[in-house]
Design a protein around this motif. Structure first.
Motif, PDB file in Angstrom:
ATOM      1  N   SER A 120      -3.061  44.150  46.197  1.00  0.00           N
ATOM      2  CA  SER A 120      -2.918  42.701  46.040  1.00  0.00           C
ATOM      3  C   SER A 120      -2.316  42.412  44.669  1.00  0.00           C
ATOM      4  O   SER A 120      -2.298  43.281  43.789  1.00  0.00           O
ATOM      5  CB  SER A 120      -4.274  42.006  46.162  1.00  0.00           C
ATOM      6  OG  SER A 120      -5.031  42.214  44.989  1.00  0.00           O
ATOM      7  N   GLY A 121      -1.861  41.197  44.506  1.00  0.00           N
ATOM      8  CA  GLY A 121      -1.296  40.812  43.219  1.00  0.00           C
ATOM      9  C   GLY A 121      -2.313  40.981  42.098  1.00  0.00           C
ATOM     10  O   GLY A 121      -1.987  41.446  41.001  1.00  0.00           O
ATOM     11  N   SER A 122      -3.553  40.615  42.386  1.00  0.00           N
ATOM     12  CA  SER A 122      -4.605  40.733  41.375  1.00  0.00           C
ATOM     13  C   SER A 122      -4.772  42.176  40.904  1.00  0.00           C
ATOM     14  O   SER A 122      -4.904  42.434  39.708  1.00  0.00           O
ATOM     15  CB  SER A 122      -5.948  40.262  41.938  1.00  0.00           C
ATOM     16  OG  SER A 122      -5.835  38.974  42.486  1.00  0.00           O
ATOM     17  N   TYR A 154      -1.607  31.900  35.973  1.00  0.00           N
ATOM     18  CA  TYR A 154      -2.414  32.409  37.083  1.00  0.00           C
ATOM     19  C   TYR A 154      -1.962  33.833  37.388  1.00  0.00           C
ATOM     20  O   TYR A 154      -0.778  34.068  37.664  1.00  0.00           O
ATOM     21  CB  TYR A 154      -2.263  31.536  38.334  1.00  0.00           C
ATOM     22  CG  TYR A 154      -3.067  32.090  39.481  1.00  0.00           C
ATOM     23  CD1 TYR A 154      -4.439  31.908  39.542  1.00  0.00           C
ATOM     24  CD2 TYR A 154      -2.460  32.844  40.481  1.00  0.00           C
ATOM     25  CE1 TYR A 154      -5.189  32.452  40.571  1.00  0.00           C
ATOM     26  CE2 TYR A 154      -3.208  33.392  41.515  1.00  0.00           C
ATOM     27  CZ  TYR A 154      -4.565  33.190  41.558  1.00  0.00           C
ATOM     28  OH  TYR A 154      -5.309  33.734  42.582  1.00  0.00           O
ATOM     29  N   HIS A 155      -2.908  34.769  37.333  1.00  0.00           N
ATOM     30  CA  HIS A 155      -2.544  36.159  37.592  1.00  0.00           C
ATOM     31  C   HIS A 155      -3.444  36.804  38.637  1.00  0.00           C
ATOM     32  O   HIS A 155      -3.431  38.017  38.784  1.00  0.00           O
ATOM     33  CB  HIS A 155      -2.591  36.965  36.291  1.00  0.00           C
ATOM     34  CG  HIS A 155      -1.591  36.511  35.273  1.00  0.00           C
ATOM     35  ND1 HIS A 155      -0.230  36.673  35.447  1.00  0.00           N
ATOM     36  CD2 HIS A 155      -1.725  35.866  34.085  1.00  0.00           C
ATOM     37  CE1 HIS A 155       0.423  36.167  34.404  1.00  0.00           C
ATOM     38  NE2 HIS A 155      -0.455  35.662  33.563  1.00  0.00           N
ATOM     39  N   GLU A 226       4.224  34.903  33.683  1.00  0.00           N
ATOM     40  CA  GLU A 226       4.910  34.782  34.971  1.00  0.00           C
ATOM     41  C   GLU A 226       6.353  34.390  34.647  1.00  0.00           C
ATOM     42  O   GLU A 226       6.575  33.278  34.180  1.00  0.00           O
ATOM     43  CB  GLU A 226       4.269  33.674  35.811  1.00  0.00           C
ATOM     44  CG  GLU A 226       2.815  33.890  36.173  1.00  0.00           C
ATOM     45  CD  GLU A 226       2.113  32.579  36.556  1.00  0.00           C
ATOM     46  OE1 GLU A 226       2.234  32.140  37.700  1.00  0.00           O
ATOM     47  OE2 GLU A 226       1.444  31.988  35.674  1.00  0.00           O
ATOM     48  N   VAL A 262       4.581  38.545  40.944  1.00  0.00           N
ATOM     49  CA  VAL A 262       3.922  38.518  42.252  1.00  0.00           C
ATOM     50  C   VAL A 262       4.434  37.327  43.078  1.00  0.00           C
ATOM     51  O   VAL A 262       4.715  37.457  44.266  1.00  0.00           O
ATOM     52  CB  VAL A 262       2.389  38.472  42.100  1.00  0.00           C
ATOM     53  CG1 VAL A 262       1.703  38.245  43.441  1.00  0.00           C
ATOM     54  CG2 VAL A 262       1.894  39.786  41.493  1.00  0.00           C
TER      55      VAL A 262
HETATM   56  C1  LIG Z   1      -0.722  35.047  43.992  1.00  0.00           C
HETATM   57  C2  LIG Z   1      -0.535  35.551  42.610  1.00  0.00           C
HETATM   58  C3  LIG Z   1      -1.322  36.601  42.113  1.00  0.00           C
HETATM   59  C4  LIG Z   1      -2.484  37.182  42.872  1.00  0.00           C
HETATM   60  O1  LIG Z   1      -2.102  37.845  44.016  1.00  0.00           O
HETATM   61  P1  LIG Z   1      -3.197  38.152  45.154  1.00  0.00           P
HETATM   62  O2  LIG Z   1      -2.452  38.971  46.148  1.00  0.00           O
HETATM   63  O3  LIG Z   1      -3.632  36.827  45.679  1.00  0.00           O
HETATM   64  O4  LIG Z   1      -4.302  38.880  44.495  1.00  0.00           O
HETATM   65  C5  LIG Z   1      -1.047  37.081  40.843  1.00  0.00           C
HETATM   66  N1  LIG Z   1      -0.060  36.547  40.107  1.00  0.00           N
HETATM   67  C6  LIG Z   1       0.703  35.550  40.549  1.00  0.00           C
HETATM   68  C7  LIG Z   1       1.806  35.034  39.689  1.00  0.00           C
HETATM   69  C8  LIG Z   1       0.489  34.997  41.810  1.00  0.00           C
HETATM   70  O5  LIG Z   1       1.223  33.973  42.237  1.00  0.00           O
END
Ligand SMILES: *Cc1c(COP(=O)(O)O)cnc(C)c1O
Length: 458
Positions: A120-122, A154-155, A226, A262
């Motif tokens: 996942s992005g997290s 937001y990360h 970001e 992400v």
């Molecule tokens: C959505 C997002 C994340 C988190 O990704 P997940 O797959 O929801 O954990 C991290 N960084 C950014 C910039 C995002 O938009």
């Protein structure tokens, strides 16, 4: 009772309310509303269980690239499914992970040469944070253990990712759990945190960033941002040149740069990666969301050979990166991602996309005349419409009006599924959306915004 009867719409709604807990959802309100249950998708459309069709206006939460049930992506996953659904990368390897790593390195900003997978992005962000810290520790600089992050950032939602986040509504409550970080002002020009006017500011926020770096260099492992757009903050678009300058500052002050792509990666901003647009190569690059074309959970953290080399050594030197998730580099997800990159490599893909981006820009013009649209922000196929009670004073609506939420419910009447960020209405359709559907999406959203905001007493 047969299966069809037991799964009728009424039961599903009831069971949803009874058994499910939805992400990022105030459940008290959710339980009062009938859930919209999606049954299938095709191209840029979603279909609910009553057969109604909707435009997928936010790419199923920012992930869908080529549309739903895409024949080539479906085929790639099926082909892999007939071989094996999962095998581990801990102590073994497999073709989809190898091929995808090679393909990612080939298209990533030059200099990024190693790929570490997660789901996942997290987790891609957690990995980048731990790698950045350990990179310095492995070289005898364990004091560089903190991070500079941006306000409104937001990360992701894991504790490390929240530590470098800056969205009060989401993050405030977890404060006691977080490690300390240093916030830099966000280039949110519409509401400049430094009280400047965009044309006369000389990017004062970059001066603040530099001051912070000068002061904190000895204790800072990395600066995370970001690139080009702060997504979850409400599609805050950066002034041109910010990213490139930030990159130079990191280099000058011996701070690694983590670019969290992400949300912006895989074509969203009109280039494959946002960093390309300012010719930036970060030290660590996080990708997720669109990496599989929006099909399966997969993420990756890419880094340079220099960072990678710092993790080599004899076991007793303790330089190894002891991190990994059970499904790291899942073969089905990697196979989808390989196919996604193949589709994105089509020479016409970005030409068509850029044409649509210009079209989208034109379609958005009428929003500027609406009395309650404070700002229209667009970067590529990422759009944020910030709704305000008073446009001259930029007064926000009180949160309990849930105005953004009401707009998206209204939009459903026009066959549109979107999701707001507070009172910022987000448009982020699949990149292959036909122009006609793009127009329907913008027109329907326009009517929904106008009708809801103008029915609202001042
Ligand atoms: C959505 C997002 C994340 C988190 O990704 P997940 O797959 O929801 O954990 C991290 N960084 C950014 C910039 C995002 O938009």
């Amino acid at each position: 009772m047969n299966r069809t009867q037991s799964l009728n719409a009424k039961n599903l709604s009831r069971w949803d309310h009874h058994y499910l807990w939805h992400p990022f959802t105030p459940q008290q309100y959710w339980e009062q509303e009938k859930p919209l249950i999606i049954e299938r998708g095709r191209g840029c459309y979603l279909y609910d269980d009553a057969g109604n069709r909707y435009i997928d206006g936010v790419s199923s939460l920012w992930v869908t690239v080529h549309g739903h049930t895409h024949p080539a992506l479906n085929r790639a996953i099926r082909r892999q499914l007939n071989r094996i659904a999962h095998s581990t990368l801990l102590g073994l390897s497999h073709e989809p992970a190898i091929v995808l790593a090679r393909d990612l390195v080939r298209v990533a900003p030059p200099g990024l040469q190693r790929v570490f997978y997660s789901d996942s992005g997290s987790t891609a962000v957690e990995i980048a944070l731990k790698m950045a810290y350990q990179y310095w520790a492995n070289q005898g600089q364990p004091r560089k253990h903190s991070f500079i992050r941006m306000e409104n950032a937001y990360h992701g939602d894991t504790v490390g990712a929240v530590s470098v986040g800056g969205i009060t509504l989401f993050h405030q409550v977890y404060k006691p759990l977080l490690f300390k970080t240093y916030p830099a002002p966000s280039p949110y020009c519409y509401r400049c945190p430094l009280g400047k006017k965009p044309d006369h500011c000389r990017q004062a926020c970059l001066d603040r960033l530099e001051q912070l770096m000068v002061r904190r260099s000895a204790s800072t492992a990395a600066f995370i941002l970001e690139p080009l757009v702060q997504g979850a903050a409400g599609m805050i678009t950066f002034p041109p040149g910010y990213l490139k300058r930030a990159r130079e500052l990191c280099q000058r002050h011996q701070i690694l740069m983590i670019a969290d792509e992400v949300a912006v990666g895989f074509g969203r901003t009109g280039a494959l990666f946002a960093c390309e647009q300012e010719e930036v190569t970060p030290d660590l690059l996080c990708v997720g969301k669109g990496i599989t074309g929006g099909y399966l959970p997969l993420a990756a953290t890419l880094t340079t050979e220099g960072v990678y080399q710092a993790f080599l050594g004899r076991v007793e030197e303790m330089k190894t990166f002891y991190h990994g998730h059970t499904y790291t580099g899942n073969p089905l997800a990697c196979a989808a991602a390989v196919e996604n990159l193949r589709l994105l490599a089509d020479k016409d893909f970005f030409r068509k996309l850029r044409k649509k981006i210009v079209r989208l820009e034109r379609l958005l013009v009428p929003f500027r005349d609406l009395a309650h649209v404070g700002e229209v922000r667009q970067k590529g196929f990422m759009v944020g419409l910030e709704l305000v009670r008073d446009r001259d004073k930029k007064t926000p609506y009180p949160p309990d009006l849930r105005l953004g939420h009401r707009v998206i419910l209204e939009a459903r009447k026009y066959g549109i599924i979107i999701r707001p960020l507070g009172d910022v209405i987000v448009l982020m359709p699949p990149l292959t959306i036909p122009e006609k559907a793009l127009k329907s999406l913008v027109d329907g959203t326009f009517r929904a915004v106008r009708d809801v905001t103008e029915a609202q007493p001042k």
